[in-house]
Scaffold this motif. Structure first.
Motif, mmCIF file in Angstrom:
data_model
loop_
_atom_site.group_PDB
_atom_site.id
_atom_site.type_symbol
_atom_site.label_atom_id
_atom_site.label_comp_id
_atom_site.label_asym_id
_atom_site.label_seq_id
_atom_site.Cartn_x
_atom_site.Cartn_y
_atom_site.Cartn_z
ATOM 1 N N GLN A 54 0.817 -1.212 0.000
ATOM 2 C CA GLN A 54 0.000 0.000 0.000
ATOM 3 C C GLN A 54 0.855 1.269 0.000
ATOM 4 O O GLN A 54 0.343 2.357 -0.278
ATOM 5 N N GLN A 55 2.160 1.115 0.304
ATOM 6 C CA GLN A 55 3.026 2.292 0.434
ATOM 7 C C GLN A 55 4.133 2.333 -0.611
ATOM 8 O O GLN A 55 5.102 3.075 -0.452
ATOM 9 N N LEU A 56 3.986 1.577 -1.679
ATOM 10 C CA LEU A 56 5.031 1.571 -2.708
ATOM 11 C C LEU A 56 5.186 2.935 -3.372
ATOM 12 O O LEU A 56 6.286 3.327 -3.769
ATOM 13 N N ASP A 57 4.077 3.670 -3.498
ATOM 14 C CA ASP A 57 4.150 4.986 -4.149
ATOM 15 C C ASP A 57 5.050 5.953 -3.393
ATOM 16 O O ASP A 57 5.587 6.900 -3.989
ATOM 17 N N SER A 58 5.210 5.739 -2.090
ATOM 18 C CA SER A 58 6.039 6.662 -1.307
ATOM 19 C C SER A 58 7.524 6.477 -1.601
ATOM 20 O O SER A 58 8.350 7.306 -1.186
ATOM 21 N N ILE A 59 7.886 5.406 -2.308
ATOM 22 C CA ILE A 59 9.295 5.209 -2.678
ATOM 23 C C ILE A 59 9.703 6.167 -3.789
ATOM 24 O O ILE A 59 10.859 6.589 -3.862
ATOM 25 N N LYS A 60 8.756 6.529 -4.661
ATOM 26 C CA LYS A 60 9.062 7.456 -5.741
ATOM 27 C C LYS A 60 9.528 8.793 -5.169
ATOM 28 O O LYS A 60 8.913 9.339 -4.248
ATOM 29 N N ASP A 61 10.614 9.324 -5.678
ATOM 30 C CA ASP A 61 11.236 10.588 -5.266
ATOM 31 C C ASP A 61 11.909 10.501 -3.901
ATOM 32 O O ASP A 61 12.388 11.514 -3.378
ATOM 33 N N MET A 62 11.962 9.310 -3.307
ATOM 34 C CA MET A 62 12.655 9.131 -2.031
ATOM 35 C C MET A 62 14.163 9.315 -2.226
ATOM 36 O O MET A 62 14.723 8.916 -3.246
ATOM 37 N N SER A 63 14.817 9.899 -1.255
ATOM 38 C CA SER A 63 16.245 10.186 -1.362
ATOM 39 C C SER A 63 17.101 8.953 -1.078
ATOM 40 O O SER A 63 16.743 8.097 -0.268
ATOM 41 N N VAL A 64 18.227 8.908 -1.767
ATOM 42 C CA VAL A 64 19.298 7.960 -1.452
ATOM 43 C C VAL A 64 20.401 8.774 -0.789
ATOM 44 O O VAL A 64 20.879 9.756 -1.368
ATOM 45 N N THR A 65 20.795 8.388 0.412
ATOM 46 C CA THR A 65 21.737 9.210 1.160
ATOM 47 C C THR A 65 22.951 8.422 1.616
ATOM 48 O O THR A 65 22.950 7.192 1.653
ATOM 49 N N VAL A 66 23.985 9.175 1.992
ATOM 50 C CA VAL A 66 25.221 8.607 2.524
ATOM 51 C C VAL A 66 25.753 9.552 3.595
ATOM 52 O O VAL A 66 25.703 10.774 3.436
ATOM 53 N N SER A 67 26.240 8.980 4.678
ATOM 54 C CA SER A 67 27.021 9.753 5.636
ATOM 55 C C SER A 67 28.481 9.383 5.393
ATOM 56 O O SER A 67 28.913 8.278 5.720
ATOM 57 N N PHE A 68 29.238 10.292 4.773
ATOM 58 C CA PHE A 68 30.600 9.985 4.355
ATOM 59 C C PHE A 68 31.580 10.018 5.524
ATOM 60 O O PHE A 68 31.462 10.856 6.428
ATOM 61 N N LEU A 69 32.565 9.113 5.458
ATOM 62 C CA LEU A 69 33.602 9.046 6.482
ATOM 63 C C LEU A 69 34.874 9.785 6.075
ATOM 64 O O LEU A 69 35.678 10.148 6.929
ATOM 65 N N ASP A 70 35.056 9.994 4.779
ATOM 66 C CA ASP A 70 36.309 10.549 4.301
ATOM 67 C C ASP A 70 36.066 11.764 3.417
ATOM 68 O O ASP A 70 34.969 11.976 2.890
ATOM 69 N N GLU A 71 37.092 12.570 3.245
ATOM 70 C CA GLU A 71 36.994 13.769 2.425
ATOM 71 C C GLU A 71 36.829 13.432 0.948
ATOM 72 O O GLU A 71 36.252 14.217 0.192
ATOM 73 N N GLU A 72 37.319 12.274 0.537
ATOM 74 C CA GLU A 72 37.183 11.871 -0.867
ATOM 75 C C GLU A 72 35.750 11.458 -1.199
ATOM 76 O O GLU A 72 35.389 11.288 -2.348
ATOM 77 N N ARG A 73 34.925 11.282 -0.170
ATOM 78 C CA ARG A 73 33.514 10.918 -0.297
ATOM 79 C C ARG A 73 33.341 9.591 -1.030
ATOM 80 O O ARG A 73 32.626 9.476 -2.021
ATOM 81 N N THR A 74 33.997 8.569 -0.464
ATOM 82 C CA THR A 74 33.840 7.212 -0.984
ATOM 83 C C THR A 74 33.416 6.235 0.105
ATOM 84 O O THR A 74 32.714 5.271 -0.172
ATOM 85 N N LEU A 75 33.834 6.458 1.344
ATOM 86 C CA LEU A 75 33.554 5.529 2.441
ATOM 87 C C LEU A 75 32.256 5.912 3.143
ATOM 88 O O LEU A 75 32.003 7.084 3.424
ATOM 89 N N ILE A 76 31.427 4.900 3.431
ATOM 90 C CA ILE A 76 30.112 5.152 4.022
ATOM 91 C C ILE A 76 30.127 4.830 5.509
ATOM 92 O O ILE A 76 30.927 4.041 6.002
ATOM 93 N N SER A 77 29.189 5.444 6.235
ATOM 94 C CA SER A 77 29.118 5.275 7.685
ATOM 95 C C SER A 77 27.732 4.791 8.108
ATOM 96 O O SER A 77 27.402 3.619 7.964
ATOM 97 N N ASP A 78 26.879 5.720 8.576
ATOM 98 C CA ASP A 78 25.572 5.346 9.099
ATOM 99 C C ASP A 78 24.497 6.240 8.489
ATOM 100 O O ASP A 78 24.701 6.832 7.438
ATOM 101 N N HIS A 79 23.364 6.356 9.155
ATOM 102 C CA HIS A 79 22.255 7.155 8.623
ATOM 103 C C HIS A 79 22.537 8.659 8.667
ATOM 104 O O HIS A 79 21.854 9.425 7.990
ATOM 105 N N GLY A 80 23.486 9.082 9.454
ATOM 106 C CA GLY A 80 23.732 10.510 9.613
ATOM 107 C C GLY A 80 22.722 11.181 10.516
ATOM 108 O O GLY A 80 22.483 12.385 10.417
ATOM 109 N N PHE A 81 22.123 10.403 11.420
ATOM 110 C CA PHE A 81 21.074 10.918 12.318
ATOM 111 C C PHE A 81 21.666 11.898 13.315
ATOM 112 O O PHE A 81 22.696 11.652 13.933
ATOM 113 N N THR A 82 20.995 13.046 13.457
ATOM 114 C CA THR A 82 21.490 14.087 14.366
ATOM 115 C C THR A 82 20.492 14.465 15.456
ATOM 116 O O THR A 82 20.763 15.366 16.243
ATOM 117 N N GLY A 83 19.328 13.811 15.506
ATOM 118 C CA GLY A 83 18.387 14.097 16.579
ATOM 119 C C GLY A 83 16.968 14.307 16.074
ATOM 120 O O GLY A 83 16.670 14.124 14.891
#
Length: 251
Positions: A54-83
């Motif tokens: 029933q909620q498949l439509d909510s996937i459209k336009d949903m963001s793909v995100t990364v919390s980067f660990l390095d300045e080169e922006r290749t290594l991934i970490s977690d959700h990037g949750f800040t509160g």
């Protein structure tokens, strides 16, 4: 003689790299016993198809995100949750970077370790222009056979103040009933270890050359068949001319 066919060995790139991801595994309804899901991911969530569909439509336009660990922006970490936002209670992910968007979601079967599962999938585009190193790293990981894990994020729908769980909230085996898909992020420690990037469209020059060879093969086959037909017709014409000459002599 002018060229009838032209080929280009360079792949056209528009900066958007198509991808597919397995977002999460759906559990069979029979795993729910006495209002508790006996099968669940590491976060304790039991996703059922009847509610996720029933909620498949909510996937459209949903963001793909990364919390980067390095300045080169290749290594991934977690959700990037800040509160949590103090005004509306919305979770915030200020440390996350949006690297792409989904265009659609769907449900399909998938085989994992020899067993068949139902799962929710999504596909869309990664922004290769702005995150070229990251996309290249993801392609390299997939080509080397390494899994790139992800994690789904869900949020309350417009009609409720919070996510509604069938049979109420439980630490383990809770069943989201009314919710939306709010995001998917690349992570190191996924709640659903089957949630992962499964494909990046990496159309290589070898494939282009193969397509060219196939086209040339078809053209050559057509020419060969045409020549065979021409020879056949010429033989038939010669036989008819011989028959006519024979009749003329008799006359």
């Amino acid at each position: 003689m002018p060229k009838m066919f032209e080929f280009c060995n360079q792949e056209f790139k528009n900066g958007r790299r198509h991808f597919k991801a397995l977002l999460y595994i759906l559990q069979p309804p029979e795993c729910v016993i006495d209002g508790v899901g006996t099968l669940y991911n590491k976060n304790g969530i039991t996703f059922l198809e009847k509610y996720s569909a029933q909620q498949l439509d909510s996937i459209k336009d949903m963001s793909v995100t990364v919390s980067f660990l390095d300045e080169e922006r290749t290594l991934i970490s977690d959700h990037g949750f800040t509160g949590m936002n103090s005004e509306d209670g919305m979770p915030t992910f200020d440390d996350a970077t949006t690297v792409g968007h989904f265009t659609r979601g769907y449900i399909d079967d998938v085989e994992i370790d020899g067993e068949m599962y139902r799962a929710v999938f999504g596909e869309g585009y990664l922004d290769e222009m702005r995150y070229h190193a990251f996309v290249g790293h993801m392609i390299e990981e997939l080509n080397n056979g390494y899994g790139v894990e992800g994690s789904i994020e869900i949020y309350r729908d417009a009609n409720h103040d919070s996510i509604v769980y069938e049979y109420g909230y439980k630490e383990k085996g809770r069943i989201p009933m009314y919710f939306i898909h709010s995001g998917w992020t690349f992570v190191l420690n996924a709640a659903d270890t089957n949630s992962r990037l499964i494909e990046i469209n990496n159309h290589k020059e070898e494939q282009i050359k193969m397509d060219e060879n196939r086209i040339v093969e078809v053209i050559q086959k057509t020419i060969h068949e045409t020549n065979d037909a021409k020879e056949k017709y010429e033989q038939q014409i010669a036989e008819l001319n011989t028959a006519i000459q024979s009749k003329d002599q008799k006359i």
